[in-house]
Design a protein around this motif. Structure first.
Motif, PDB file in Angstrom:
ATOM      1  N   ASN A  12      28.276  58.630  48.954  1.00 15.85           N
ATOM      2  CA  ASN A  12      28.760  60.007  48.989  1.00 15.85           C
ATOM      3  C   ASN A  12      27.582  60.986  48.861  1.00 15.85           C
ATOM      4  N   PRO A  13      27.457  61.934  49.782  1.00 12.15           N
ATOM      5  CA  PRO A  13      26.359  62.910  49.704  1.00 12.15           C
ATOM      6  C   PRO A  13      26.350  63.700  48.389  1.00 12.15           C
ATOM      7  N   ARG A  14      27.510  63.945  47.816  1.00 11.06           N
ATOM      8  CA  ARG A  14      27.545  64.649  46.529  1.00 11.06           C
ATOM      9  C   ARG A  14      26.993  63.764  45.416  1.00 11.06           C
ATOM     10  N   ILE A  83      34.060  70.734  42.170  1.00  6.24           N
ATOM     11  CA  ILE A  83      33.817  69.354  42.590  1.00  6.24           C
ATOM     12  C   ILE A  83      32.448  68.886  42.094  1.00  6.24           C
ATOM     13  N   LYS A  84      31.435  69.716  42.254  1.00  3.26           N
ATOM     14  CA  LYS A  84      30.098  69.363  41.772  1.00  3.26           C
ATOM     15  C   LYS A  84      30.096  69.161  40.257  1.00  3.26           C
ATOM     16  N   ALA A  85      30.846  69.997  39.547  1.00  3.02           N
ATOM     17  CA  ALA A  85      30.933  69.862  38.093  1.00  3.02           C
ATOM     18  C   ALA A  85      31.564  68.521  37.712  1.00  3.02           C
ATOM     19  N   GLU A  86      32.568  68.087  38.471  1.00  6.88           N
ATOM     20  CA  GLU A  86      33.202  66.797  38.189  1.00  6.88           C
ATOM     21  C   GLU A  86      32.235  65.642  38.475  1.00  6.88           C
ATOM     22  N   PHE A  87      31.465  65.741  39.533  1.00  4.90           N
ATOM     23  CA  PHE A  87      30.460  64.711  39.806  1.00  4.90           C
ATOM     24  C   PHE A  87      29.463  64.629  38.656  1.00  4.90           C
ATOM     25  N   ARG A  88      29.018  65.776  38.146  1.00  5.53           N
ATOM     26  CA  ARG A  88      28.081  65.779  37.015  1.00  5.53           C
ATOM     27  C   ARG A  88      28.733  65.198  35.770  1.00  5.53           C
ATOM     28  N   ARG A  89      29.986  65.557  35.519  1.00  5.60           N
ATOM     29  CA  ARG A  89      30.693  65.076  34.330  1.00  5.60           C
ATOM     30  C   ARG A  89      30.824  63.554  34.364  1.00  5.60           C
ATOM     31  N   VAL A  90      31.213  63.004  35.514  1.00 10.35           N
ATOM     32  CA  VAL A  90      31.372  61.556  35.628  1.00 10.35           C
ATOM     33  C   VAL A  90      30.012  60.861  35.558  1.00 10.35           C
ATOM     34  N   ARG A  91      28.995  61.450  36.195  1.00  9.35           N
ATOM     35  CA  ARG A  91      27.638  60.887  36.097  1.00  9.35           C
ATOM     36  C   ARG A  91      27.217  60.759  34.642  1.00  9.35           C
ATOM     37  N   ASP A  92      27.481  61.811  33.871  1.00  8.00           N
ATOM     38  CA  ASP A  92      27.095  61.803  32.459  1.00  8.00           C
ATOM     39  C   ASP A  92      27.906  60.790  31.656  1.00  8.00           C
ATOM     40  N   MET A  93      29.180  60.606  32.007  1.00 10.09           N
ATOM     41  CA  MET A  93      30.004  59.584  31.352  1.00 10.09           C
ATOM     42  C   MET A  93      29.433  58.189  31.612  1.00 10.09           C
ATOM     43  N   ILE A  94      29.045  57.944  32.851  1.00  4.93           N
ATOM     44  CA  ILE A  94      28.490  56.635  33.215  1.00  4.93           C
ATOM     45  C   ILE A  94      27.151  56.419  32.512  1.00  4.93           C
ATOM     46  N   LYS A  95      26.353  57.459  32.429  1.00 10.06           N
ATOM     47  CA  LYS A  95      25.060  57.349  31.746  1.00 10.06           C
ATOM     48  C   LYS A  95      25.251  56.963  30.284  1.00 10.06           C
TER      49      LYS A  95
END
Length: 107
Positions: A12-14, A83-95
């Motif tokens: 996904n590009p995002r 949408i970008k905020a959700e990508f960041r939120r999930v990225r941080d959860m995974i981290k």
């Protein structure tokens, strides 16, 4: 480390943009199917969404299996900023999950 899914849909590009914000370049990564890795003897297999867990309940390995259901940011509907905020939120959860996994399991 390997990453695979039950479907190959491309990166996904995002997701590429979101990881780049943290200094990680995944632009050269590919979308791989879990079947490509059946002959690898993993130590751990981690499923990260309920869909993958349900569609791939058996993975022929002696690996210790873990599961954590993360939201799929690609399914979010909203403004581009939302949408970008959700990508960041999930990225941080995974981290956070990965940091805790390493601390607890790979001492």
């Amino acid at each position: 480390m390997y990453s695979a899914g039950v479907e190959t849909q491309g990166v996904n590009p995002r997701a590429i943009e979101t990881m780049k914000d943290n200094g990680i370049d995944i632009s050269g990564h590919t979308s791989n199917n879990v079947d490509e890795y059946r002959d690898i003897n993993f130590d751990f297999v981690i499923t990260v969404c309920d869909n993958a867990r349900e569609r791939c309940p058996y993975f022929p390995t002696n690996a210790i299996k873990f599961h954590h259901n993360f939201p799929d940011p690609a399914k979010v509907v909203g403004t581009e900023d939302e949408i970008k905020a959700e990508f960041r939120r999930v990225r941080d959860m995974i981290k956070i999950y990965c940091e805790e996994f390493v601390k607890e399991r790979l001492r």
